[in-house]
Write a protein that holds these residues in place. Structure first.
Motif, short mmCIF file in Angstrom:
data_model
loop_
_atom_site.label_atom_id
_atom_site.label_comp_id
_atom_site.label_asym_id
_atom_site.label_seq_id
_atom_site.Cartn_x
_atom_site.Cartn_y
_atom_site.Cartn_z
N SER A 58 0.83 -1.19 0.00
CA SER A 58 0.00 0.00 0.00
C SER A 58 0.87 1.25 0.00
CB SER A 58 -0.93 0.05 1.21
OG SER A 58 -1.75 1.21 1.15
N ASN A 59 0.36 2.26 -0.68
CA ASN A 59 1.00 3.58 -0.66
C ASN A 59 0.43 4.44 0.45
OD1 ASN A 59 2.64 3.11 -2.98
ND2 ASN A 59 0.84 3.38 -4.26
N HIS A 60 -0.47 3.88 1.27
CA HIS A 60 -1.17 4.64 2.29
C HIS A 60 -0.80 4.15 3.70
CE1 HIS A 60 -3.55 6.44 -0.88
NE2 HIS A 60 -3.63 5.23 -1.40
N GLU A 61 -0.32 5.04 4.49
CA GLU A 61 0.14 4.72 5.84
C GLU A 61 -0.94 4.05 6.68
OE1 GLU A 61 2.67 7.17 9.19
OE2 GLU A 61 1.02 8.21 8.19
N GLY A 62 -2.15 4.58 6.66
CA GLY A 62 -3.23 4.03 7.47
C GLY A 62 -3.58 2.60 7.12
N ILE A 63 -3.49 2.26 5.85
CA ILE A 63 -3.77 0.88 5.43
C ILE A 63 -2.72 -0.05 6.01
CG2 ILE A 63 -3.83 -0.67 3.42
CD1 ILE A 63 -5.24 1.63 1.91
N LEU A 64 -1.46 0.38 6.01
CA LEU A 64 -0.40 -0.43 6.59
C LEU A 64 -0.59 -0.58 8.10
CD1 LEU A 64 2.57 1.03 4.53
CD2 LEU A 64 1.51 -1.22 4.24
N VAL A 65 -0.97 0.50 8.78
CA VAL A 65 -1.24 0.44 10.22
C VAL A 65 -2.40 -0.52 10.49
CG1 VAL A 65 -2.08 1.77 12.21
CG2 VAL A 65 -0.27 2.71 10.75
N ASP A 66 -3.47 -0.41 9.72
CA ASP A 66 -4.61 -1.32 9.89
C ASP A 66 -4.21 -2.78 9.67
OD1 ASP A 66 -6.33 0.77 10.48
OD2 ASP A 66 -7.21 0.86 8.47
N ALA A 67 -3.35 -3.03 8.69
CA ALA A 67 -2.89 -4.40 8.43
C ALA A 67 -2.07 -4.93 9.60
CB ALA A 67 -2.08 -4.44 7.13
N SER A 89 7.46 7.39 9.75
CA SER A 89 6.19 6.99 10.37
C SER A 89 6.33 6.45 11.79
CB SER A 89 5.47 5.95 9.52
OG SER A 89 4.25 5.60 10.14
N VAL A 90 6.04 7.32 12.73
CA VAL A 90 5.93 6.88 14.12
C VAL A 90 4.67 6.01 14.27
CG1 VAL A 90 5.66 7.68 16.51
CG2 VAL A 90 7.21 8.88 14.95
N ALA A 91 3.65 6.25 13.46
CA ALA A 91 2.41 5.47 13.53
C ALA A 91 2.67 3.99 13.21
CB ALA A 91 1.37 6.05 12.57
N ILE A 92 3.46 3.72 12.19
CA ILE A 92 3.79 2.32 11.86
C ILE A 92 4.64 1.71 12.96
CG2 ILE A 92 5.08 0.86 10.25
CD1 ILE A 92 3.95 2.62 7.98
N ALA A 95 2.35 0.94 15.85
CA ALA A 95 1.48 -0.20 15.55
C ALA A 95 2.24 -1.51 15.76
CB ALA A 95 0.94 -0.11 14.12
N ILE A 96 3.48 -1.57 15.29
CA ILE A 96 4.30 -2.77 15.48
C ILE A 96 4.54 -3.01 16.97
CG2 ILE A 96 6.58 -3.78 15.09
CD1 ILE A 96 6.53 -2.29 12.33
N ALA A 97 4.87 -1.97 17.69
CA ALA A 97 5.07 -2.11 19.14
C ALA A 97 3.78 -2.56 19.82
CB ALA A 97 5.55 -0.79 19.73
N GLY A 98 2.66 -2.04 19.35
CA GLY A 98 1.37 -2.35 19.97
C GLY A 98 0.95 -3.79 19.82
N VAL A 99 1.22 -4.39 18.66
CA VAL A 99 0.81 -5.79 18.47
C VAL A 99 1.85 -6.76 19.02
CG1 VAL A 99 -0.69 -5.29 16.50
CG2 VAL A 99 1.68 -5.99 16.09
N ALA A 100 3.06 -6.29 19.20
CA ALA A 100 4.14 -7.08 19.80
C ALA A 100 4.39 -8.40 19.08
CB ALA A 100 3.89 -7.30 21.29
#
Length: 157
Positions: A58-67, A89-92, A95-100
């Motif tokens: 995806s070219n969209h940050e939010g789609i990557l975060v949702d995935a 992207s701190v958001a990505i 998200a990675i930290a959040g799902v662990a």
């Protein structure tokens, strides 16, 4: 001695912005291999490693975060080339930290031999490792390392 049957793993592979243009975008930097070819390479390697590979670009940050959020409970690990989002992207990263989930960061080019702004990765601090500079092979090496680390943690648990 009887062979132990390996449990099939599920790995999410995420490709960030502009990676859909592989094969035509700056081949001197990124090579001539297309994203479809990389995904086929990963599927084949996954079969060897007893791991199912699910790829998303995806070219969209939010789609990557949702995935990444959606990977929880579905996949045992994430292989990610966040492209330019690696450096922005701190958001990505969060998200990675959040799902662990165990995550390996990959890059086709050696980001440390490129422009200064590419030397910082927000993802590196939450990834178990990073592989860069080997073209499409970075993905295969990353998948191998990720699966090996997951299997190691399963046997020590």
């Amino acid at each position: 001695m009887a062979k132990t049957k390996l449990q099939k793993l599920s790995i999410l592979v995420l490709h960030g912005p502009n990676l859909n243009l592989l094969g035509q975008r700056e081949p001197g930097v990124y090579g001539s291999v297309t994203l479809d070819e990389i995904n086929r390479l990963l599927e084949k390697e996954g079969q060897v490693l007893t791991a199912e590979v699910t790829a998303l670009q995806s070219n969209h940050e939010g789609i990557l975060v949702d995935a990444i959020h959606g990977a929880l409970g579905r996949h045992q690990g994430i292989l990610i080339n966040a492209g330019a989002y690696t450096h922005t992207s701190v958001a990505i990263r969060d998200a990675i930290a959040g799902v662990a989930l165990p995550t390996v960061e990959v890059h086709l080019s050696n980001i440390y031999k490129r422009e200064e702004f590419r030397h910082h990765s927000w993802i590196a601090s939450v990834a178990i490792g990073q592989i860069s500079g080997f073209g499409a092979e970075s993905y295969r090496l990353g998948l191998q390392a990720l699966v090996n680390e997951i299997r190691k943690s399963q046997t020590s648990a």
